[in-house]
Design an enzyme around this catalytic site. Structure first.
Site, short mmCIF file in Angstrom:
data_model
loop_
_atom_site.label_atom_id
_atom_site.label_comp_id
_atom_site.label_asym_id
_atom_site.label_seq_id
_atom_site.Cartn_x
_atom_site.Cartn_y
_atom_site.Cartn_z
NE ARG A 176 37.47 27.01 10.61
CZ ARG A 176 36.76 26.08 10.00
NH1 ARG A 176 37.32 24.97 9.63
NH2 ARG A 176 35.48 26.29 9.77
NE ARG A 222 39.14 19.65 11.33
CZ ARG A 222 38.56 19.26 10.23
NH1 ARG A 222 38.05 18.06 10.15
NH2 ARG A 222 38.50 20.06 9.19
NE ARG A 228 37.37 18.56 18.67
CZ ARG A 228 36.18 18.05 18.96
NH1 ARG A 228 35.92 17.64 20.17
NH2 ARG A 228 35.27 17.96 18.01
CG ASP A 271 31.67 26.76 14.11
OD1 ASP A 271 32.69 26.32 13.56
OD2 ASP A 271 30.59 26.93 13.50
CE1 TYR A 324 27.65 25.36 6.79
CE2 TYR A 324 28.11 27.67 7.24
CZ TYR A 324 28.53 26.42 6.81
OH TYR A 324 29.82 26.23 6.40
#
Ligand code: CP3
Length: 358
Positions: free
Chosen positions: A33, A37, A46, A82, A157
């Site tokens: 990561r 963010r 973004r 992702d 998921y």
């Protein structure tokens, strides 16, 4: 045959050599990561909408991938994308909700839902991923890490409909209908292989298979329900001859099986010491990890002293890549992350040799 990614001239191939088991004279470092963010420059570029909109703009995705490379001087870039992209691209029906993660309105329930998981045709389904990688390999003089979600973690998921703490629905489907479970895992294995193959062909020099949530399973259930599928990913990509990292959280009791999957590196989370991980995996693979990302939040002092401990505990393993035990928290201070990179580069090898510089 050499992987296409390696045919590009890399000024810095430390991570490739470490991944192949070499004790490198400087310790390579990257962070799960690292793109995203925690960086102000990410928030600045973004676009509105979800990450699934942003990644469809290759110039922008390449820029986001490069941001942490410029700021930190890490030894590898990881593609901004992702793990749910292949399932999204074949039209399963997934969104990514800010602050929550992947959300599926109509989760996987029965055999009929298998038809929502057709094969991935990367050239037409995810051309933006291929395009982003092509831009990146022109720009980068360090390896680009491609990635995919492991079949189990993606299945969790699709079945839960979103992030879960208990995985009750996933475990229930697995135990009540193992035949359907294996069919679902077969579909997700194909998606991961097709996606990774396209990433490597476009220029990714290595890849990581993220099985983030598999640590909730017992070793016997992992052996029966997961290993055949995850192992197929590594075996079916072996001919491309690029290093591969197998990562999950809470995997102390699964590390031996994960090391026997056909990968070249096992990613260790912060609940297992790297020295223990080495003994469990019997030196068959290189190791990656495992600073607790909370130590970055606490501040530079904790981050540096804990990083030194991580480096010391890695000493036993010749092949070693410094990383976190899991992804960077969004609130992390980039300055602290930079001091960790500098420590690893300047003192990492000597700490591993047992002669830390003053
Ligand atoms: O820097 C990098 O690591 C590259 C990019 C990357 C993302 N997701 C970007 C992202 C990678 C490698 C992933 C993998 C991923 N995605 C995993 C495995 C890694 C892990 O953490 O175990 C998992 C489980 C996911 C699923 C997912 N997607 C989650 C849990 C989230 C976070 C939800 C949130 O907002 O807190 C996402 C969305 C996501 N993926 C974001 C980013 C930068 C945040 C959304 C945004 O910025 O719009």
């Amino acid at each position: 045959m050499k992987g296409k990614g390696l045919s590009h001239k890399l000024e810095n191939d430390l991570i490739i050599r470490a991944a192949m088991g070499e004790r490198t004279s400087m310790v390579p470092v990257w962070f799960m990561r690292q793109a995203g963010r925690s960086l102000p420059e990410y928030r600045a570029v973004r676009k509105r909408g979800s990450i699934l909109d942003t990644i469809q703009d290759p110039q922008l995705s390449a820029e986001i991938t490069l941001q942490p490379v410029r700021r930190y001087g890490v030894d590898a870039a990881i593609l901004y994308s992702d793990i749910i992209v292949p399932a999204f691209a074949v039209g399963f029906g997934i969104e990514v909700v800010e602050g929550r993660g992947p959300v599926i309105k109509d989760p996987f329930r029965s055999k009929d839902d298998l038809t929502r998981l057709r094969n991935l045709e990367p050239e037409t389904d995810t051309p933006y991923v291929i395009e982003t990688i092509k831009i990146l390999v022109e720009e980068l003089n360090i390896p680009l890490i491609g990635f995919a979600g492991a079949p189990f973690t993606v299945a969790s998921y699709l079945i839960e409909g979103g992030p879960s703490r208990t995985y009750v629905k996933t475990k229930s489907l697995m135990r009540l209908n193992p035949a359907l479970w294996h069919q679902l895992m077969d579909r997700l294995t194909s998606l991961a292989i097709a996606s990774l193959e396209s990433q490597i062909t476009a220029g990714a020099a290595m890849f990581q298979l993220f099985d983030s949530w598999v640590g909730i399973l017992s070793p016997s259930e992992y052996r029966e329900m997961v290993a055949p599928h995850s192992n197929a990913v590594f075996h079916r990509l072996a001919h491309l001859d690029v290093p591969s990292i197998h990562f999950g959280v809470g995997t102390a009791s699964l590390l031996e099986q994960m090391a026997n999957s056909g990968c070249t590196v096992v990613g260790v989370d912060d609940r297992t010491g790297l020295d223990d991980a080495y003994r469990i995996t019997k030196g068959k693979v290189a190791l990656q990890g495992n600073l607790d990302p909370v130590n970055i939040l606490i501040g530079a002092e904790a981050a540096l002293s804990e990083s030194e401990k991580v480096l010391s505990s890695s000493a036993i393993s010749p092949g070693y890549i410094f990383n976190l035990g899991h992804g960077i928290f969004p609130e992390s201070d980039p300055e602290v992350i930079k001091t960790v990179v500098d420590l690893v580069h300047e003192k990492g090898a000597s700490i591993r040799e047992g002669t830390p510089k003053p």
